[in-house]
Every structure is written in structure tokens, then in C-alpha cells.
Design a protein around this motif. Structure first.
Motif, PDB file in Angstrom:
ATOM      1  N   GLU A  12       0.822  -1.208   0.000  1.00 21.75           N
ATOM      2  CA  GLU A  12       0.000   0.000   0.000  1.00 21.75           C
ATOM      3  C   GLU A  12       0.855   1.257   0.000  1.00 21.75           C
ATOM      4  N   VAL A  13       1.929   1.249   0.806  1.00 26.83           N
ATOM      5  CA  VAL A  13       2.829   2.412   0.872  1.00 26.83           C
ATOM      6  C   VAL A  13       3.546   2.597  -0.460  1.00 26.83           C
ATOM      7  N   LEU A  14       4.054   1.517  -1.012  1.00 29.80           N
ATOM      8  CA  LEU A  14       4.777   1.588  -2.281  1.00 29.80           C
ATOM      9  C   LEU A  14       3.872   2.093  -3.408  1.00 29.80           C
ATOM     10  N   ALA A  28      10.015   3.622 -15.246  1.00 31.61           N
ATOM     11  CA  ALA A  28      11.328   3.206 -14.725  1.00 31.61           C
ATOM     12  C   ALA A  28      11.158   2.306 -13.501  1.00 31.61           C
ATOM     13  N   ALA A  29      10.192   2.625 -12.633  1.00 34.69           N
ATOM     14  CA  ALA A  29       9.949   1.813 -11.436  1.00 34.69           C
ATOM     15  C   ALA A  29       9.506   0.404 -11.809  1.00 34.69           C
ATOM     16  N   ALA A  30       8.787   0.282 -12.927  1.00 35.98           N
ATOM     17  CA  ALA A  30       8.307  -1.033 -13.356  1.00 35.98           C
ATOM     18  C   ALA A  30       9.460  -1.959 -13.730  1.00 35.98           C
ATOM     19  N   ARG A  31      10.632  -1.389 -14.006  1.00 28.89           N
ATOM     20  CA  ARG A  31      11.792  -2.203 -14.389  1.00 28.89           C
ATOM     21  C   ARG A  31      12.749  -2.431 -13.218  1.00 28.89           C
ATOM     22  N   THR A  32      12.413  -1.939 -12.021  1.00 30.10           N
ATOM     23  CA  THR A  32      13.337  -1.985 -10.894  1.00 30.10           C
ATOM     24  C   THR A  32      13.419  -3.368 -10.259  1.00 30.10           C
ATOM     25  N   ALA A  39       3.559  -2.914  -8.490  1.00 29.45           N
ATOM     26  CA  ALA A  39       2.939  -1.663  -8.033  1.00 29.45           C
ATOM     27  C   ALA A  39       2.922  -0.618  -9.147  1.00 29.45           C
ATOM     28  N   ALA A  40       4.018  -0.521  -9.910  1.00 26.34           N
ATOM     29  CA  ALA A  40       4.099   0.475 -10.973  1.00 26.34           C
ATOM     30  C   ALA A  40       3.123   0.161 -12.105  1.00 26.34           C
ATOM     31  N   LEU A  41       3.028  -1.107 -12.482  1.00 22.31           N
ATOM     32  CA  LEU A  41       2.093  -1.481 -13.548  1.00 22.31           C
ATOM     33  C   LEU A  41       0.644  -1.189 -13.145  1.00 22.31           C
TER      34      LEU A  41
END
Length: 569
Positions: A12-14, A28-32, A39-41
Motif C-alpha cells: 500500500e505504501v509503495l 522506470a519503477a516497473a523495471r526496478t 505496483a508500478a504497472l
């Protein structure tokens, strides 16, 4: 693991953090990592303004010889459908317009076989977690039944705008018959169409009766027939009725003259309707008085005189004393020109002491003096949103707006204001030595207010002095503004010049606020350094056995420094 790292492990926080990022950073977060990717998707695909991005997951699109028509370049393979399914369950809101921009080409539309491929090969339902669907059709060759592809049991909000004049009523009746089965939990239904109400009212009434969770219903104004009102009146969860146009929908005035009965609409809190003044007065003064009604939005035109408007407001104040929101759109694009407004006309509504939102749209500005503002402030001390004719028609005889000097008075007397809309005179006025400031104002709407470009800087600095939280300066015509027989063209009037000047004011106000924030940050950092130095000195004094009187003096200095940084504690 640090506390920060531990916090980022909480989904939830992320999600909240990534949700605040711009699209580039979300990608960029989706590739981390796997956790961040999920979460990014979710954020990237949650809301879609078009179905095209989803289709491109299945296959590239190609433009076929038929002008501006697009189809899938190849049939999706099993791997493509796996990618689609990985994304489809993340979509919560979809807006589809059958004419859109595809790969930079405007007025494009998707070929019918694209939807046939989705129906034949795609999962059922196609978007299983979709909560909101906006479906807008303007092309006669677009089958209305395609909307069924995107209905599912989790859908909560459905908006259907069918801007086609000759669509058969049979298509609507089929949809209405099946809608409760496909979407049993629907809470919001908006239906705007040219189909005559007599052709679909029976099926629509049955549909509303079966949708037991329905809270908000939006219909064309001529759809308020006796059959429809009977159905809406007993809907167990109805909170709001809305009225909206696509254009002049077919119907007769008699169809809308329904007499409401006592006890109807027992749960309704908000009423949004369009009616001539006489009909509006009749409606509010009838036995139709839901005890829970607290918000009214009325769109009306052709007000012959201010006495008629005053009668309506008197009826509202008498029958709905707990009103918290009143929005009046009295714009008229027709002759006769409505009369100018006077404050005394609105005095009856001051009896509604719980009002926190008041919005008024009219062809003319309304002249206010200091006594009028003080009278409103006494009646509505907790007012949060106030908009009074901020965008009147700009004509040679349009009177001057309110002087800028009224803004500190509004700041002082309405301390809770979040939005303020006024028709202002942009002539600079002498600044106050220490003016009252807006503590919560987020938006100052100047509408079509006049302002000469040479005064933009001085006006911006004046506004900055009373808007310490950098309220956005909004200019231009509202959605209510109607071009009428006496409205002049924008490109050959001072309107465009003033609009550009106010845009410059907005930029300067934002810049001043940013400078103020940086200055305040530097001040707090200096105070924090001072406090740390004092603490270090106190510790040294205690270690060296210093006298108590000197220590107490340092404690007081430390308290003063902390107050500078944190305020009273």
C-alpha cells in the motif's frame, strides 16, 4: 533493513509513492524489481483514456485503406494474450470514444473486426476488475452492442453518451434489459442520448428498479416523465439525480411536467436539474421535499426579471434550510437579454446558514459593496467555495469588475475559502501594510476579468501578498459560458489580451511562492543549526559542571530557536 526499506516492502505504501510519480518515473519503477514492477504497472494501467494502448499489447496497429480506420496488424498469439491478461486485471477505468487520435492521426476509429477478435479470442470478461466505463459513440457505423465486451459484475459506474440521431431504440432496450444481469452492483448510471424517452422509458424504468445499489442517475431533461419519476422515486439507494444534454433531445414540455408526491426520493441528497424558473419554483415548493436533500444544482434560462429569481431563492431557503451547496447556472444565449443582477435578489438564500458552496453563473457581473460582503460572511462563516459571475459576457457596456481591494476583505471574513471566483477590475490598487491572507485558498478564478498587460506584475505581487499558499490563478470562460447574440468574438476584443495578462499573473504568483518557500526553508535550516549548536553547548556545560543559572538561560534560548522552527510546542 532500515525503516525506509521496510516501509517500501508494504504494497500500500509503495503504491501510494509510485502513484505520485510522473509516467516516465513509473515506467522506470516497473523495471526496478518484481515488487516494484507490480505496483508500478497497477498505476500505469489503472486509468485509460483509450483502448488503443491495450490493443498494442496484442499487436501493432496498421492503418487500412479506408480513411483513418485501424486494425490489428496480425492475430494475437497465445503469448500476446498472456501479456494482455497480465495487464487487463489492473485496469479500473476506461474511457472509449469511437473517434480518437491514433498515432498522431485525428478522427481515427477502430475497425469492427478488432472488436470481433477481442470477443472471439479474449478472456471473459475482457477487463475483469473494471470499475468505471465511459462509452461515447458519434459514428453511425459503430455498433452500439460493442459496449457489452466491457461490462462485468464489478462495474460500478457506467456513462453512455450516444450522439447519434437515428440510433434504433431496440439497441437501447436490449442493453437496458441485460444491464442488471451484467452489472448487478452498478452505483452510477449516466445515459445521454437522442433516443426519444417514450421509446425506451418502460425498459429503462425496469432496469432502474432491478439495480438495487444505484446511487446516482443522470438523464436528459425530457426523460423526467411520469414513468421514469415513478421508478426513480422508490429507488432504495438513490442519492443524486443529474440532468444533462447532448443536444436538443426530442420531447415535449408536457413530458417533463411531473407532479411529485410526498414521501418520494426519501434517500436523495443531491438534485441536479434543468428547468425554466417557473417549473423550478413549482418543483421545490411542491410536496417533493426529501428530508435528506442538501445540495441543489439548477440550470435555468430566460429569467424575465429578478423578482422571479428572488421567489425561487425564497422557496429554496424556506423548504430546504439545511442546504450546504447551491449552484445556479442562469446563462442565456437568447433574447431578451436577462436583466443585471442585484444583491438584494439573493438575500433570501442567506437564511441557509449551513451553506458551504455557492456558485452563480450569469451573463452580467454582480456588483457587490463592502456591506454585501460582510452580510454574506455573517451568514456563511464556514463558506469554502464561492463563485459569483466571474465570466460575464464582455461587451462595450459591461460594467467594471470588483476592485482588487476586495480580496483582503474576502480573506479576512471567509477564512475557510478554498476556491474564489470573481469578476475583477485589474487596475492596481495600493498594497496593504499587513493584509489579511488566504490560508486555504487553492484557486482564484478571475474568469473574463479585465487586465492590461502593463499591470500584470503589480497585480501578481498584490495577489501574492494575500495568497501565501500560492493559489492557482484560473482565467477564461467556464463550461457555462454560452456564445449568444450579444457576445463578441474573442480574437477581436480585449478578452484575449486580458487572458494572456492573467496567465502571466499566474506564472508570477507561482514564482513568488516558490521563492517564499525557499526562503522559509533556509530560515528553518538556520534555526535548526542554531538549536543543534545550543544543545552541544549545553551538553558540554553539564559535563564541565557549569552553574544552573547559565544552563537555564541556554534552555530558554533553545526553546526560542525550536519555536522558530516548529512553532509553539
Amino acid at each position: 533493513m532500515s525503516k525506509m526499506e521496510a516501509a517500501l516492502e508494504i504494497p500500500e505504501v509503495l503504491s501510494r509513492i509510485i502513484g505520485q510519480a510522473d509516467p516516465k518515473d513509473q515506467t522506470a519503477a516497473a523495471r526496478t524489481s518484481k515488487v516494484w514492477s507490480d505496483a508500478a504497472l497497477n498505476c500505469i494501467w489503472r486509468r485509460l483514456d483509450s483502448i488503443v494502448p491495450l490493443l498494442k499489447v496484442l499487436s501493432p496497429l496498421r492503418r487500412i485503406p479506408y480513411p483513418s480506420m485501424w486494425e490489428l496488424e496480425h492475430l494475437p498469439c497465445e503469448e500476446s494474450w498472456a501479456r494482455f491478461n497480465h495487464i487487463a486485471h489492473r485496469v479500473r477505468k476506461l474511457a472509449h470514444h469511437d473517434e480518437q487520435t491514433i498515432d498522431g492521426r485525428e478522427h481515427s476509429h477502430l475497425a469492427f473486426n478488432v472488436f470481433m477478435d477481442l470477443a472471439a479470442m479474449g478472456p471473459k470478461p475482457l477487463l475483469p476488475n473494471l470499475k468505471e466505463l465511459e462509452w461515447h459513440v458519434v459514428r453511425p457505423d459503430t455498433p452500439f452492442s460493442l459496449v457489452f465486451l466491457f461490462l462485468n459484475p464489478n462495474l460500478r459506474q457506467l456513462s453512455l453518451e450516444v450522439d447519434i440521431t437515428d440510433i434504433p431504440a431496440r439497441s437501447f432496450n436490449n442493453l437496458l434489459q441485460l444491464l442488471p444481469t451484467y452489472t448487478p452492483l452498478l452505483t452510477h448510471l449516466y445515459l445521454y442520448t437522442h433516443v426519444g424517452v417514450r421509446d425506451i422509458q418502460s425498459e429503462l424504468a425496469r432496469c432502474i428498479g432491478r439495480l438495487r445499489s444505484l446511487q446516482v442517475v443522470g438523464l436528459p431533461p425530457n426523460y423526467h416523465t411520469d414513468v421514469m419519476v415513478d421508478a426513480l422515486a422508490v429507488a432504495p439507494s438513490l442519492l443524486e439525480m443529474r440532468t444533462g444534454w447532448l443536444a436538443a433531445a426530442p420531447g415535449t414540455p408536457e413530458e417533463s411536467r411531473v407532479e411529485f408526491q410526498d414521501g418520494w426520493f426519501g434517500t436523495m441528497e443531491r438534485l441536479d436539474f434543468e428547468a425554466p424558473p417557473g417549473r423550478a419554483i413549482s418543483l421545490i415548493s411542491s410536496q417533493f421535499r426529501p428530508q435528506s436533500l442538501t445540495r441543489i444544482r439548477l440550470t435555468t434560462g430566460l429569467i424575465s426579471d429578478n423578482d422571479q429569481l428572488e421567489r425561487f431563492l425564497t422557496v429554496v431557503a424556506t423548504t430546504i434550510p439545511n442546504l450546504t451547496l447551491l449552484s445556479l447556472n442562469m446563462w442565456s444565449a437568447h433574447l431578451p437579454i436577462p436583466p443585471p443582477l442585484v444583491f438584494s435578489t439573493f438575500r433570501p438564500i442567506l437564511q441557509c446558514r449551513k451553506l458551504s458552496y455557492f456558485e452563480l453563473g450569469h451573463n452580467h457581473p454582480m456588483q457587490l459593496d463592502e456591506s454585501n460582503i460582510l452580510e454574506m460572511a455573517e451568514a456563511w462563516p464556514d463558506l469554502k467555495d464561492l463563485t459569483i459571475c466571474e465570466d460575464p459576457v464582455i461587451a462595450p457596456d459591461t460594467p467594471a469588475g470588483l476592485p482588487l481591494s476586495v480580496l483582503p476583505l474576502f480573506a479576512e471574513k471567509f477564512p475557510s475559502l478554498r476556491e474564489l471566483g470573481l469578476f475583477l477590475d485589474g487596475t492596481p490598487v495600493p498594497p496593504f501594510a499587513s493584509p489579511p491572507v488566504f490560508r486555504h485558498l487553492r484557486e482564484l478564478n478571475v474568469g473574463t476579468s479585465r487586465l492590461e498587460p502593463k499591470h500584470a506584475t503589480s497585480v501578481a505581487l498584490y495577489i501574492s501578498d494575500i495568497c501565501h499558499n500560492a493559489a492557482s490563478v484560473v482565467k477564461g470562460k467556464s463550461a457555462w459560458h454560452v456564445s449568444g447574440v450579444w457576445d463578441l468574438e474573442e480574437d477581436d476584443t480585449p478578452y484575449l489580451t486580458s487572458s494572456q495578462a492573467w496567465a502571466e499573473v499566474g506564472k508570477i504568483v507561482k514564482s513568488v511562492h516558490q521563492h517564499r518557500l525557499e526562503k522559509e526553508k533556509s530560515r528553518q535550516e538556520a534555526a535548526q543549526r542554531q538549536a543543534r549548536a545550543m544543545v552541544t553547548g549545553m551538553i558540554e556545560q553539564i559535563r564541565n559542571g557549569g552553574d544552573n543559572s547559565a544552563l537555564e538561560a541556554k534552555v530558554k534560548e533553545l526553546e526560542a530557536a525550536l519555536r522558530t522552527t516548529l512553532g509553539d510546542f
